[in-house]
Design an enzyme around this catalytic site. Structure first.
Site, short mmCIF file in Angstrom:
data_model
loop_
_atom_site.label_atom_id
_atom_site.label_comp_id
_atom_site.label_asym_id
_atom_site.label_seq_id
_atom_site.Cartn_x
_atom_site.Cartn_y
_atom_site.Cartn_z
N GLN A 1 -38.14 -103.77 -76.53
CA GLN A 1 -38.43 -103.03 -77.23
C GLN A 1 -37.78 -102.80 -78.49
OE1 GLN A 1 -40.94 -100.47 -76.41
NE2 GLN A 1 -40.49 -99.70 -78.49
N ASP B 1 -46.04 -109.42 -76.94
CA ASP B 1 -46.02 -108.69 -78.32
C ASP B 1 -46.79 -109.60 -79.30
OD1 ASP B 1 -45.32 -106.13 -78.65
OD2 ASP B 1 -43.10 -106.59 -79.07
N LYS C 1 -45.40 -97.21 -71.04
CA LYS C 1 -45.80 -98.65 -70.76
C LYS C 1 -45.31 -99.00 -69.33
CE LYS C 1 -44.39 -100.45 -75.21
NZ LYS C 1 -43.56 -101.07 -76.24
#
Ligand code: NDP
Length: 299
Positions: free
Chosen positions: A98, A121, A54
């Site tokens: 995460q 997200d 990422k």
């Protein structure tokens, strides 16, 4: 039926290229550089790889990448305080914690602490509510990627029967909402669904998001269906050498490919779309926070 392989790696690479030039335009015109903050708690090896990738792709796209690595022993309160800090940091447009987080933390509590406008997200209930209501918001990355591949494969989705196997908040439900938005007739299946094979056989678009290696068999697929395999399962591969592993999806790729008109491989199908859509969401969040029309950019 000769199937075509849906190349998610290529689509994702083209999308990242377009994002890079959109971000250049944003910098030139508005003097704004989008910033994505990723928080990793602990040392889960798979998460380490995701976070590293990422970071690399965020920088390659021309955005600022902020990485925070917190020890496994971090308390939930300290993680929430970190999220609050990022919520009020003007240089941070998108926040991603995460998952999975360590067992002593409640994932939902963390999701709900992130400002919905920075929730790249797309998991905050405000964003899932927007999606369910057909309103603009941030959409979870993997479902968004799957939907982009489906739209790129089929000229029109209107009236097609989409069957989604899996109903998680992360994958199954948002894909269903996205396909409903495209006027598909949507059936969502799960572990209690009866006659799963027959339901799958009625699908024009069959999406597998289950987490069981090769569960969807070739004879579950209608002739000419488009098959989207979201699954990522790591299995031992002794044929490749001792201790080696391989990735397989939730669909029996070889047998399903004999029936489908198009199918995503694993790896190289939906997987690469996830980070590209994370970058897309970060740009969308930056635009919305700065009252810039996101549709000005050709993506
Ligand atoms: P979850 O475990 O959260 O959800 C799995 C879903 O599958 C549940 O709804 C479950 O039903 C359903 N299910 C389980 N067993 C069966 C069965 N025998 N028959 C029918 N349905 C069943 O998984 P996720 O949604 O998070 O992930 C799904 C897959 O996608 C995984 O392989 C994961 O690795 C992959 N994934 C890939 C990503 C990518 O970047 N490409 C990102 C995220 C996930 P019930 O609700 O009844 O329990």
């Amino acid at each position: 039926m000769v199937t075509s392989i849906i190349d998610g790696k290529d689509y994702a690479s083209r999308l990242r290229g377009k994002l890079k030039s959109a971000i250049n335009d944003l910098k030139d015109k508005y003097k704004i550089t989008p910033g994505l903050a990723v928080v990793l708690v602990g040392n889960d090896p798979a998460s380490e790889i995701y976070v590293r990738n990422k970071g690399i792709q965020t920088k390659e796209a021309g955005m600022n990448s902020f990485e925070y690595r917190l020890p496994e022993s971090t308390s939930e309160d300290d993680l929430l305080a970190k999220v609050e800090k990022l919520n009020s940091d003007k240089s941070v447009n998108g926040i991603l914690v995460q998952f999975p987080v360590p067992k002593h933390m409640e994932q939902q509590k963390i999701i709900e602490r992130i400002l919905p406008s920075k929730d790249v997200d797309g998991l905050h209930p405000v964003n899932s509510g927007y999606l369910a209501s057909g309103l603009k918001g941030l959409v979870p990355c993997t479902p968004q990627g799957a939907s982009l591949l489906i739209k790129d494969t089929l000229p029109s989705l209107s009236g097609l029967h989409a069957v989604i196997v899996g109903r998680s908040n992360l994958v199954g439900k948002p894909i269903a909402q996205l396909l409903l938005r495209e006027n598909c007739t949507v059936t969502i299946c799960h572990s209690r669904t009866k006659n799963l094979k027959e339901v799958c056989l009625s699908a024009d678009i069959l999406v597998a998001a289950v987490g069981i290696p090769e569960m969807v068999k070739g004879d579950w697929v209608k002739d000419g269906a488009v098959v989207i395999d979201v699954g990522i399962n790591r299995l031992p591969a002794p044929e490749k050498g001792e201790g080696k592993t391989k990735l397989v999806g939730d669909v029996d790729f070889v047998e399903a490919g004999k029936k489908s008109s198009a199918i995503t491989p694993v790896p190289g199908g939906v997987g690469p779309m996830t980070i590209a859509c994370l970058l897309l969401n970060t740009l969308a969040a930056t635009c919305s926070q700065n009252n810039i029309d996101f549709s000005d950019f050709e993506l």
